[in-house]
Design a protein around this motif. Structure first.
Motif, PDB file in Angstrom:
ATOM      1  N   LEU A 130      -4.960   3.122  -6.198  1.00 40.19           N
ATOM      2  CA  LEU A 130      -3.842   3.394  -6.916  1.00 40.19           C
ATOM      3  C   LEU A 130      -3.782   4.018  -7.910  1.00 40.19           C
ATOM      4  CD1 LEU A 130      -0.362   2.486  -5.897  1.00 40.19           C
ATOM      5  CD2 LEU A 130      -0.744   0.140  -7.981  1.00 40.19           C
ATOM      6  N   ASN A 156       6.143   4.670  -8.937  1.00 38.55           N
ATOM      7  CA  ASN A 156       6.773   5.747  -8.726  1.00 38.55           C
ATOM      8  C   ASN A 156       6.827   6.957  -9.629  1.00 38.55           C
ATOM      9  OD1 ASN A 156       8.496   5.671 -11.686  1.00 38.55           O
ATOM     10  ND2 ASN A 156       9.852   4.557 -10.584  1.00 38.55           N
ATOM     11  N   LEU A 192       7.904   4.649   0.851  1.00 35.03           N
ATOM     12  CA  LEU A 192       7.495   4.047  -0.080  1.00 35.03           C
ATOM     13  C   LEU A 192       5.880   5.017   0.544  1.00 35.03           C
ATOM     14  CD1 LEU A 192       6.252   1.493  -2.057  1.00 35.03           C
ATOM     15  CD2 LEU A 192       6.784  -0.436   0.192  1.00 35.03           C
ATOM     16  N   ILE A 224       2.689   2.029  -2.701  1.00 35.48           N
ATOM     17  CA  ILE A 224       1.868   0.998  -3.676  1.00 35.48           C
ATOM     18  C   ILE A 224       0.657   1.473  -3.080  1.00 35.48           C
ATOM     19  CG2 ILE A 224       2.568   0.323  -0.804  1.00 35.48           C
ATOM     20  CD1 ILE A 224       3.755  -2.688  -2.301  1.00 35.48           C
ATOM     21  N   GLU A 225      -0.069   0.338  -3.087  1.00 31.94           N
ATOM     22  CA  GLU A 225      -1.925   0.179  -2.827  1.00 31.94           C
ATOM     23  C   GLU A 225      -1.769  -1.072  -1.442  1.00 31.94           C
ATOM     24  OE1 GLU A 225      -4.899  -1.198  -5.727  1.00 31.94           O
ATOM     25  OE2 GLU A 225      -4.076  -2.209  -5.490  1.00 31.94           O
ATOM     26  N   VAL A 264       2.496  -1.730  -7.301  1.00 37.91           N
ATOM     27  CA  VAL A 264       3.326   0.043  -7.248  1.00 37.91           C
ATOM     28  C   VAL A 264       3.718   0.571  -8.067  1.00 37.91           C
ATOM     29  CG1 VAL A 264       5.626  -1.233  -7.335  1.00 37.91           C
ATOM     30  CG2 VAL A 264       5.485   0.434  -5.833  1.00 37.91           C
ATOM     31  N   ALA A 322       7.948   6.123  -4.529  1.00 36.22           N
ATOM     32  CA  ALA A 322       6.570   4.999  -4.235  1.00 36.22           C
ATOM     33  C   ALA A 322       5.606   5.279  -4.034  1.00 36.22           C
ATOM     34  CB  ALA A 322       7.338   3.267  -4.103  1.00 36.22           C
TER      35      ALA A 322
END
Length: 126
Positions: free
Chosen positions: A84, A111, A78, A123-124, A109, A121
């Motif tokens: 993002l 992927n 991750l 994520i912000e 998020v 993945a």
């Protein structure tokens, strides 16, 4: 005691294609490219901006021969980004397979897959 995650081993079928994917499409830099002269090569890559953890690309076939008991599956990684939407758009424009941005309890998020169909993945995190 463990103080941080230093490196993550990523076993790939084609190291050169993996380097191209991670540097040209994802924007990582090559930190080192080592070869022991006996066919064992490891390439360390990392995000360009002050990453504490790096990824080491290993030849999956060679490692499997040397250590058949070793689990060579792709780790579930991750990544964090402050941008993002921009990253999602950039990867899409570079023909990287990306999933839709979804809202999770921990944040937005999506992927993406590398050239070998390994999924990761993002994520912000602001």
């Amino acid at each position: 005691m463990i103080s941080k995650v230093g490196q993550i081993m990523l076993y790939v079928s084609n190291q050169d294609e993996a380097v191209t994917f991670w540097t040209e499409k994802v924007g990582f830099s090559v930190i080192s490219d080592e070869n022991n002269g006996q066919g064992m090569r490891w390439i360390e890559i990392a995000p360009r901006q002050g990453a504490e953890t790096s990824i080491v690309l290993h030849n999956k076939e060679l490692v499997a021969k040397m250590q058949p008991e070793l689990h060579l599956g792709t780790p579930s990684l991750l990544f964090f980004t402050e941008h993002l939407d921009e990253l999602h758009s950039d990867l899409s424009n570079k023909n990287v397979k990306v999933g839709e941005i979804v809202q999770m309890p921990s944040g937005r998020v999506f992927n993406f897959a590398d050239h070998e169909e390994n999924y990761f993945a993002v994520i912000e995190k602001k």
